[in-house]
Design a protein around this motif. Sequence first.
Motif, PDB file in Angstrom:
ATOM      1  N   GLU A 251       0.818  -1.207   0.000  1.00  0.00           N
ATOM      2  CA  GLU A 251       0.000   0.000   0.000  1.00  0.00           C
ATOM      3  C   GLU A 251       0.856   1.263   0.000  1.00  0.00           C
ATOM      4  O   GLU A 251       0.515   2.253  -0.656  1.00  0.00           O
ATOM      5  N   ALA A 252       1.976   1.247   0.726  1.00  0.00           N
ATOM      6  CA  ALA A 252       2.884   2.402   0.708  1.00  0.00           C
ATOM      7  C   ALA A 252       3.390   2.646  -0.706  1.00  0.00           C
ATOM      8  O   ALA A 252       3.472   3.798  -1.167  1.00  0.00           O
ATOM      9  N   MET A 253       3.694   1.569  -1.415  1.00  0.00           N
ATOM     10  CA  MET A 253       4.174   1.695  -2.796  1.00  0.00           C
ATOM     11  C   MET A 253       3.058   2.192  -3.713  1.00  0.00           C
ATOM     12  O   MET A 253       3.257   3.082  -4.540  1.00  0.00           O
ATOM     13  N   ARG A 254       1.854   1.614  -3.563  1.00  0.00           N
ATOM     14  CA  ARG A 254       0.724   2.039  -4.405  1.00  0.00           C
ATOM     15  C   ARG A 254       0.400   3.511  -4.184  1.00  0.00           C
ATOM     16  O   ARG A 254       0.194   4.269  -5.149  1.00  0.00           O
ATOM     17  N   TYR A 255       0.378   3.936  -2.915  1.00  0.00           N
ATOM     18  CA  TYR A 255       0.023   5.326  -2.633  1.00  0.00           C
ATOM     19  C   TYR A 255       1.100   6.278  -3.136  1.00  0.00           C
ATOM     20  O   TYR A 255       0.790   7.373  -3.618  1.00  0.00           O
ATOM     21  N   SER A 256       2.343   5.875  -3.048  1.00  0.00           N
ATOM     22  CA  SER A 256       3.433   6.694  -3.592  1.00  0.00           C
ATOM     23  C   SER A 256       3.213   6.947  -5.069  1.00  0.00           C
ATOM     24  O   SER A 256       3.396   8.079  -5.553  1.00  0.00           O
ATOM     25  N   TRP A 257       2.814   5.907  -5.800  1.00  0.00           N
ATOM     26  CA  TRP A 257       2.566   6.060  -7.235  1.00  0.00           C
ATOM     27  C   TRP A 257       1.336   6.924  -7.490  1.00  0.00           C
ATOM     28  O   TRP A 257       1.334   7.759  -8.406  1.00  0.00           O
ATOM     29  N   GLU A 258       0.286   6.757  -6.691  1.00  0.00           N
ATOM     30  CA  GLU A 258      -0.917   7.573  -6.875  1.00  0.00           C
ATOM     31  C   GLU A 258      -0.596   9.055  -6.687  1.00  0.00           C
ATOM     32  O   GLU A 258      -1.024   9.905  -7.480  1.00  0.00           O
ATOM     33  N   VAL A 259       0.147   9.350  -5.646  1.00  0.00           N
ATOM     34  CA  VAL A 259       0.520  10.745  -5.371  1.00  0.00           C
ATOM     35  C   VAL A 259       1.417  11.286  -6.478  1.00  0.00           C
ATOM     36  O   VAL A 259       1.241  12.424  -6.939  1.00  0.00           O
ATOM     37  N   LYS A 260       2.363  10.474  -6.936  1.00  0.00           N
ATOM     38  CA  LYS A 260       3.273  10.932  -7.989  1.00  0.00           C
ATOM     39  C   LYS A 260       2.534  11.205  -9.296  1.00  0.00           C
ATOM     40  O   LYS A 260       2.849  12.154 -10.024  1.00  0.00           O
ATOM     41  N   GLU A 261       1.535  10.384  -9.610  1.00  0.00           N
ATOM     42  CA  GLU A 261       0.781  10.561 -10.844  1.00  0.00           C
ATOM     43  C   GLU A 261      -0.131  11.780 -10.777  1.00  0.00           C
ATOM     44  O   GLU A 261      -0.394  12.422 -11.793  1.00  0.00           O
ATOM     45  N   TYR A 262      -0.612  12.113  -9.586  1.00  0.00           N
ATOM     46  CA  TYR A 262      -1.605  13.177  -9.462  1.00  0.00           C
ATOM     47  C   TYR A 262      -0.991  14.549  -9.244  1.00  0.00           C
ATOM     48  O   TYR A 262      -1.486  15.551  -9.783  1.00  0.00           O
ATOM     49  N   LEU A 263       0.079  14.629  -8.470  1.00  0.00           N
ATOM     50  CA  LEU A 263       0.640  15.920  -8.079  1.00  0.00           C
ATOM     51  C   LEU A 263       1.718  16.395  -9.051  1.00  0.00           C
ATOM     52  O   LEU A 263       2.355  15.583  -9.714  1.00  0.00           O
ATOM     53  N   PRO A 264       1.939  17.714  -9.103  1.00  0.00           N
ATOM     54  CA  PRO A 264       3.091  18.216  -9.855  1.00  0.00           C
ATOM     55  C   PRO A 264       4.386  17.794  -9.172  1.00  0.00           C
ATOM     56  O   PRO A 264       4.386  17.492  -7.972  1.00  0.00           O
ATOM     57  N   LEU A 265       5.468  17.778  -9.937  1.00  0.00           N
ATOM     58  CA  LEU A 265       6.751  17.345  -9.401  1.00  0.00           C
ATOM     59  C   LEU A 265       7.667  18.536  -9.156  1.00  0.00           C
ATOM     60  O   LEU A 265       7.631  19.530  -9.869  1.00  0.00           O
ATOM     61  N   PHE A 266       8.476  18.406  -8.128  1.00  0.00           N
ATOM     62  CA  PHE A 266       9.535  19.370  -7.807  1.00  0.00           C
ATOM     63  C   PHE A 266      10.707  18.523  -7.333  1.00  0.00           C
ATOM     64  O   PHE A 266      10.538  17.643  -6.493  1.00  0.00           O
ATOM     65  N   ASN A 267      11.883  18.762  -7.883  1.00  0.00           N
ATOM     66  CA  ASN A 267      13.042  17.911  -7.575  1.00  0.00           C
ATOM     67  C   ASN A 267      12.745  16.429  -7.834  1.00  0.00           C
ATOM     68  O   ASN A 267      13.175  15.543  -7.095  1.00  0.00           O
ATOM     69  N   LEU A 268      11.953  16.178  -8.890  1.00  0.00           N
ATOM     70  CA  LEU A 268      11.597  14.821  -9.315  1.00  0.00           C
ATOM     71  C   LEU A 268      10.718  14.081  -8.308  1.00  0.00           C
ATOM     72  O   LEU A 268      10.535  12.869  -8.410  1.00  0.00           O
ATOM     73  N   MET A 269      10.145  14.803  -7.342  1.00  0.00           N
ATOM     74  CA  MET A 269       9.225  14.213  -6.369  1.00  0.00           C
ATOM     75  C   MET A 269       7.934  15.031  -6.336  1.00  0.00           C
ATOM     76  O   MET A 269       7.942  16.221  -6.683  1.00  0.00           O
ATOM     77  N   PRO A 270       6.831  14.408  -5.911  1.00  0.00           N
ATOM     78  CA  PRO A 270       5.583  15.178  -5.788  1.00  0.00           C
ATOM     79  C   PRO A 270       5.737  16.317  -4.786  1.00  0.00           C
ATOM     80  O   PRO A 270       6.549  16.239  -3.860  1.00  0.00           O
ATOM     81  N   THR A 271       4.942  17.355  -4.989  1.00  0.00           N
ATOM     82  CA  THR A 271       4.929  18.454  -4.030  1.00  0.00           C
ATOM     83  C   THR A 271       3.491  18.888  -3.790  1.00  0.00           C
ATOM     84  O   THR A 271       2.693  18.998  -4.730  1.00  0.00           O
ATOM     85  N   PHE A 272       3.138  19.051  -2.514  1.00  0.00           N
ATOM     86  CA  PHE A 272       1.785  19.450  -2.133  1.00  0.00           C
ATOM     87  C   PHE A 272       1.676  20.973  -2.067  1.00  0.00           C
ATOM     88  O   PHE A 272       2.659  21.673  -1.832  1.00  0.00           O
ATOM     89  N   ASP A 273       0.460  21.471  -2.237  1.00  0.00           N
ATOM     90  CA  ASP A 273       0.225  22.901  -2.071  1.00  0.00           C
ATOM     91  C   ASP A 273       0.260  23.300  -0.601  1.00  0.00           C
ATOM     92  O   ASP A 273       0.551  24.443  -0.270  1.00  0.00           O
ATOM     93  N   CYS A 274      -0.014  22.340   0.277  1.00  0.00           N
ATOM     94  CA  CYS A 274       0.076  22.580   1.724  1.00  0.00           C
ATOM     95  C   CYS A 274       0.040  21.235   2.444  1.00  0.00           C
ATOM     96  O   CYS A 274      -0.657  20.311   2.009  1.00  0.00           O
ATOM     97  N   ILE A 275       0.790  21.139   3.535  1.00  0.00           N
ATOM     98  CA  ILE A 275       0.776  19.956   4.397  1.00  0.00           C
ATOM     99  C   ILE A 275       0.451  20.417   5.816  1.00  0.00           C
ATOM    100  O   ILE A 275       1.108  21.329   6.339  1.00  0.00           O
ATOM    101  N   ILE A 276      -0.570  19.809   6.417  1.00  0.00           N
ATOM    102  CA  ILE A 276      -0.889  20.083   7.814  1.00  0.00           C
ATOM    103  C   ILE A 276      -0.316  18.948   8.649  1.00  0.00           C
ATOM    104  O   ILE A 276      -0.734  17.791   8.508  1.00  0.00           O
ATOM    105  N   LEU A 277       0.652  19.286   9.479  1.00  0.00           N
ATOM    106  CA  LEU A 277       1.341  18.297  10.302  1.00  0.00           C
ATOM    107  C   LEU A 277       0.896  18.387  11.757  1.00  0.00           C
ATOM    108  O   LEU A 277       0.447  19.440  12.211  1.00  0.00           O
ATOM    109  N   GLY A 278       1.065  17.287  12.474  1.00  0.00           N
ATOM    110  CA  GLY A 278       0.927  17.294  13.917  1.00  0.00           C
ATOM    111  C   GLY A 278       2.269  16.980  14.555  1.00  0.00           C
ATOM    112  O   GLY A 278       3.197  16.531  13.881  1.00  0.00           O
ATOM    113  N   ILE A 279       2.374  17.218  15.846  1.00  0.00           N
ATOM    114  CA  ILE A 279       3.594  16.874  16.591  1.00  0.00           C
ATOM    115  C   ILE A 279       3.162  16.189  17.882  1.00  0.00           C
ATOM    116  O   ILE A 279       2.303  16.686  18.614  1.00  0.00           O
TER     117      ILE A 279
END
Length: 232
Positions: free
Chosen positions: A111-139
């Motif tokens: 599933e980690a591999m499948r989701y990585s591919w889904e994100v890569k196919e959907y999002l624009p790339l920066f430095n050859l990796m997907p990049t989000f418009d915003c990430i909300i993190l917790g700590i």
Amino acid sequence: MKIEYCKDSKTALRIMTEHLTQLMQEKGLEPFNLALSGGETAKQMFSLWVEEYRDKIDWNALRFFWVDERCVPASDSDSNYGQANRLLFKPLHIPEEHIHRIKGEKEPGAEAMRYSWEVKEYLPLFNLMPTFDCIILGIGNDAHTASIFPNTMELLSDSRSYTVSQHPASHQFRITMTGTLILNNSPLLIPVFGEDKKAVIEHLADRFSPSNDTPAAYILSHAVDATVYTTE
């Protein structure tokens, strides 16, 4: 990194949400790709969005992704997707095609591999990796972020987008965004509340070092744009 000190958690979430809407306005008409986290703070955030921002945010413009997910079915109370579905997506009638969930019920590695591919196919790339418009993190209380824990620091520099982690106490498997993807040019919005988090907040202002070698300190020391929202 900036730290916004607010009078209470609801005020902090409002200020954070205004920052989010500003980012949406700056992007314009294209879909806005947002990665969500789970947990108690997320519950507060979802409730606030439904109560106060139902008509103030263009929900149709958002595409929802996840920072991490517990390896449980969506019906499980531990599921980050299940939490968001109950508290946010259903009340706001978010279309299913706008929600890109991690399938916690599947075999974690696959599933980690499948989701990585889904994100890569959907999002624009920066430095050859997907990049989000915003990430909300917790700590967390142990200064973990995403599902990168103090005993899995190697995931901060992992070259993959998503991988499998394991909670050090419960041993529950999780699928998590790596530090490499978190730090790939996305604005980071980080709400952190609670008396049990005050010690964590005090250390966040210190840069990553041998005496402050936590996942949260690493992320905040290396992020190009990170804002922590907390209480006074």
